[in-house]
Design an enzyme around this catalytic site. Structure first.
Site, mmCIF file in Angstrom:
data_model
loop_
_atom_site.group_PDB
_atom_site.id
_atom_site.type_symbol
_atom_site.label_atom_id
_atom_site.label_comp_id
_atom_site.label_asym_id
_atom_site.label_seq_id
_atom_site.Cartn_x
_atom_site.Cartn_y
_atom_site.Cartn_z
ATOM 1 N N LEU A 334 -12.555 -3.493 -2.972
ATOM 2 C CA LEU A 334 -12.154 -4.837 -3.376
ATOM 3 C C LEU A 334 -11.027 -5.396 -2.529
ATOM 4 C CD1 LEU A 334 -12.230 -4.451 -7.273
ATOM 5 C CD2 LEU A 334 -14.003 -5.383 -5.772
ATOM 6 N N GLU A 336 -7.246 -4.169 0.123
ATOM 7 C CA GLU A 336 -6.385 -3.140 0.682
ATOM 8 C C GLU A 336 -5.013 -3.727 0.943
ATOM 9 O OE1 GLU A 336 -6.372 0.179 4.329
ATOM 10 O OE2 GLU A 336 -7.969 -1.329 4.152
ATOM 11 N N GLY A 337 -3.981 -2.952 0.650
ATOM 12 C CA GLY A 337 -2.606 -3.376 0.856
ATOM 13 C C GLY A 337 -1.846 -2.375 1.694
ATOM 14 N N TYR A 339 0.308 0.025 0.709
ATOM 15 C CA TYR A 339 0.342 1.384 0.178
ATOM 16 C C TYR A 339 -0.945 1.794 -0.532
ATOM 17 C CZ TYR A 339 5.368 0.913 0.934
ATOM 18 O OH TYR A 339 6.596 0.718 1.499
ATOM 19 N N LYS A 357 -7.248 2.107 -8.207
ATOM 20 C CA LYS A 357 -6.193 1.796 -7.247
ATOM 21 C C LYS A 357 -5.692 3.104 -6.658
ATOM 22 C CE LYS A 357 -1.945 -0.900 -6.751
ATOM 23 N NZ LYS A 357 -0.955 -1.753 -7.452
ATOM 24 N N ASP A 449 6.819 -10.941 -9.516
ATOM 25 C CA ASP A 449 5.811 -11.279 -8.501
ATOM 26 C C ASP A 449 4.701 -12.108 -9.133
ATOM 27 O OD1 ASP A 449 4.622 -11.429 -6.046
ATOM 28 O OD2 ASP A 449 3.686 -9.456 -6.145
ATOM 29 N N ASN A 454 -2.148 -12.688 -9.123
ATOM 30 C CA ASN A 454 -1.799 -11.570 -10.003
ATOM 31 C C ASN A 454 -2.064 -11.863 -11.475
ATOM 32 O OD1 ASN A 454 -0.955 -10.029 -7.829
ATOM 33 N ND2 ASN A 454 1.202 -10.606 -8.044
ATOM 34 N N ASP A 467 -0.691 -6.274 -11.473
ATOM 35 C CA ASP A 467 0.080 -5.937 -10.275
ATOM 36 C C ASP A 467 1.582 -5.897 -10.577
ATOM 37 O OD1 ASP A 467 0.780 -5.245 -7.761
ATOM 38 O OD2 ASP A 467 -0.058 -7.003 -6.760
#
Length: 667
Positions: A334, A336-337, A339, A357, A449, A454, A467
């Site tokens: 879905l 990618e970030g 970390y 996750k 955030d 989010n 998130d």
């Protein structure tokens, strides 16, 4: 004086029956001590006065032989001195300081008994040796004093009072009476030693008896008391079997059987746990539905009926399949970030989609702090408007967080309806956002955030905060945090200027930006850099004033903007379809000073949301607002509907134009 008791005579005879060394038989000494202590008041004392009184005793000295006289006097002195020393032992112990108690005096006390046994033919001691002679003062003891002692011999002993006799008179005793008195002195020395020996032996036993008496004094026989325990054993008549906890008259603790409470055993009925009870007992998420096979398997697990401890809970969850990577099937990627990477997966346990996750673990650094914060906060947050953490799987290289799966967020939802949401849906989404934030802020959790990406939107229309990687718990007193939080478009001006001292009001500025975006269909402050972002904010809301916004104007980073003066641009012109209550609430969110911003708990009661708040105020935290009567999501006009509507409108225009052309040509 009364006559000498036969009980006393028997006790004396038992004392002298040991021959020349009566100390060898310890049990006889203890029995003698008990007889002396437990004798009633009728058994009167026998002392030296009764020996010399011929009329009261009834037996004269001249009626006995010289040997029997000496034996009788020795016997009487021994019994009398034993009781006399018991009186000394009941006196309080005098503790001497170390500097007052000399070693030479201690040696004198220990050698005193040896010097009393000197014969009458011993040589006369020197003057310095005469100071070592110790004469024991003997006091009379009454039977009443003996009865007050539980055993007749106490555990504490005191050395006899020392009266040093410095008399130089040494006369030879020639009569049998003087000889008997000298033997009485020897017996007195032996009685003192005997009393000290018995007292030391009794000290340990008395302490045990005191503990036993202290424990048994709390027990009282009771017929009404009964304890019922569960058992599968039944009697021959079908009734429960009455079982005694002891099989003999003597219990291990020494308590008589009449004090033991009867225990009745009854048949244990197997309890069947429902799915809701299992979820509550194991603290499972409310949206997680267990299959019937799993519920039946847990009902057969013995750990479910036992008291719930952390170990039993882990064992029960492991029996279900939680904490195991093979329980989940990875489907597609879905996003990618930095970390983590998010996958869509399926739970083999519930056969439902989940969000996996995966957080990469570095060999040296371990799990990133964002993952630790997210896990520690989400595991304690249980709310209908907060995303649910289902499971945590830890391996050597990966830390996998299993969330409930939601297929789209608020940004995707706004794009799907061509950025023209229904006002009823805007109110409903705003109320759910404020409801979830109020729950987090009440538990002193800052999201930090907030942005449309989010905020997850389910197919039913439920909004969920997600998130929590940048979230953290707010401590008391307020600590300083990082200013590199919140996406640039939704970052408040105090944080843009470098403020690190903030609280829950940091999230409320983002709520105002999201509300404007839902209404207008575009971002309110789409800046590319912090400087550009501050310029957009000041040009839209006006320049801060030192008298009204001291926190902003006192920042050193505000100096480049101090000489720039901007007049506010009324936002009502940009969002004409909002009413007065909605605009008032929007401006309460967009305040320069953090303390002036409205809180989430106050915002849910605003008149702009009153119609929804009245219907949802009775709901629990775990209940969705869609469960309230009269609350529902209106159907949005999607982008495809806009496209078809424009095509129909265009075809209709062509038909009308063609008809007009045909009519004019016919004319």
């Amino acid at each position: 004086m009364t006559a000498y008791s036969p009980a006393d005579s028997n006790a004396e005879a038992r004392l002298l029956s040991g021959g020349s060394d009566p100390i060898s038989d310890t049990e006889n000494l203890l029995d003698l001590a008990y007889e002396v202590g437990t004798s009633s008041s009728d058994n009167t004392r026998y002392d030296r006065e009764s020996e010399n009184d011929e009329e009261e005793i009834g037996v004269g000295w001249e009626d006995t032989t010289s040997s029997s006289l000496n034996k009788r006097m020795c016997k009487s002195a021994t019994f009398h001195d034993f009781c006399d020393d018991s009186e000394y032992s009941r006196r309080p112990v005098t503790t001497l300081h170390e500097e007052d108690f000399d070693e030479e005096e201690e040696d004198e006390f220990e050698d005193a008994s040896d010097r009393r046994n000197l014969d009458e033919d011993d040589v006369e001691y020197e003057d310095e040796d005469d100071e070592d002679d110790i004469v024991v003062e003997e006091e009379e003891i009454t039977p009443e004093d003996i009865e007050h002692s539980p055993t007749g011999v106490t555990t504490q002993t005191t050395p006899p009072s020392n009266n040093t006799s410095k008399s130089k008179k040494k006369k030879k005793r020639k009569s049998d009476e003087e000889d008997g008195l000298r033997k009485m002195k020897k017996s007195s020395t032996f009685a003192s030693f005997l009393n000290m020996f018995v007292s030391r032996r009794r000290s340990g036993r008395d302490s045990g008896e005191r503990l036993m008496s202290r424990s048994t004094c709390m027990l009282r026989p009771s017929i009404s008391l009964s304890v019922v325990q569960e058992s599968m054993i039944l009697g021959s008549d079908g009734e429960s079997v009455e079982v005694s906890p002891c099989t003999s008259d003597q219990t291990p603790t020494g308590v008589p059987p009449r004090y033991i409470v009867n225990v009745k055993m009854r048949q244990k009925t197997a309890r069947k746990w429902s799915e809701e009870e299992i979820q509550k007992r194991l603290s499972l998420p409310a949206d997680l539905r267990l299959p019937v096979a799993v519920v039946d398997k847990l009902n057969r697990t013995p750990t479910l009926d036992q008291p719930l401890t952390r170990k039993n809970r882990r064992a029960s969850l492991s029996e279900i399949g939680f904490g195991k990577l093979e329980t989940y099937e990875k489907l597609d990627k879905l996003g990618e970030g930095t970390y983590a990477t998010v996958f869509r997966g399926r739970s083999i346990l519930t056969n439902k989609f989940v969000a996996l996750k995966e957080i990469r673990l570095e060999q040296e650094e371990g799990a990133p702090c964002t993952a630790i914060r997210e896990v520690s906060l989400l595991r304690n947050l249980r709310h209908a408007n907060v995303v649910t953490l289902h499971d945590i799987i830890h391996t050597d290289r990966l830390l996998t967080l299993v969330f409930e799966y939601v297929d789209r967020d608020l940004k995707q939802y706004m794009d799907s309806c061509n950025n023209a949401m229904q006002m009823n849906n805007i109110r409903l989404f705003l109320y759910q956002l404020l409801r979830g934030l109020a729950y987090c802020h009440q538990r002193r959790v800052l999201h930090r955030d907030l942005k449309p990406q989010n905020l997850l939107i389910t197919a039913k229309g439920e909004l969920k905060l997600a998130d929590f990687g940048l979230a953290r718990a707010k401590s008391v007193p307020t600590k300083t945090y990082s200013n590199e939080v919140v996406t640039l478009w939704y970052r408040p001006p105090d944080v843009l200027l470098g403020s690190t001292d903030y609280s829950t009001h940091i999230d409320m500025w983002g709520v105002g930006c999201i509300l404007f975006e839902m209404i207008a269909g575009r971002a309110l402050f789409p800046g590319g850099t912090p400087t550009e972002q501050l310029g957009l904010i000041f040009r839209t809301l006006g320049s801060p004033r030192p008298d009204r916004h001291p926190t902003i104007c006192e920042k050193p980073t505000f100096y480049p903007y101090a000489n720039r003066h901007y007049n506010p641009d009324p936002l009502c012109r940009q969002i004409p379809r909002i009413d007065a209550h909605g605009f008032e609430l929007l401006m309460k969110f967009l305040q320069y000073e953090g303390k002036d911003r409205v809180s989430a708990a106050e915002a849910v009661k605003h008149p702009f949301l009153r119609t929804i708040a009245v219907k949802c105020c009775h709901l629990r935290d775990e209940q969705s607002v869609l469960e309230a009567d009269g609350i529902h999501i209106e159907r949005e006009l999607l982008a495809s509907d806009h496209h078809h509507s424009s095509r129909r409108h265009h075809r209709g225009t062509l038909v009308k134009d063609k008809y007009r052309m045909h009519s004019s040509h016919h004319t």
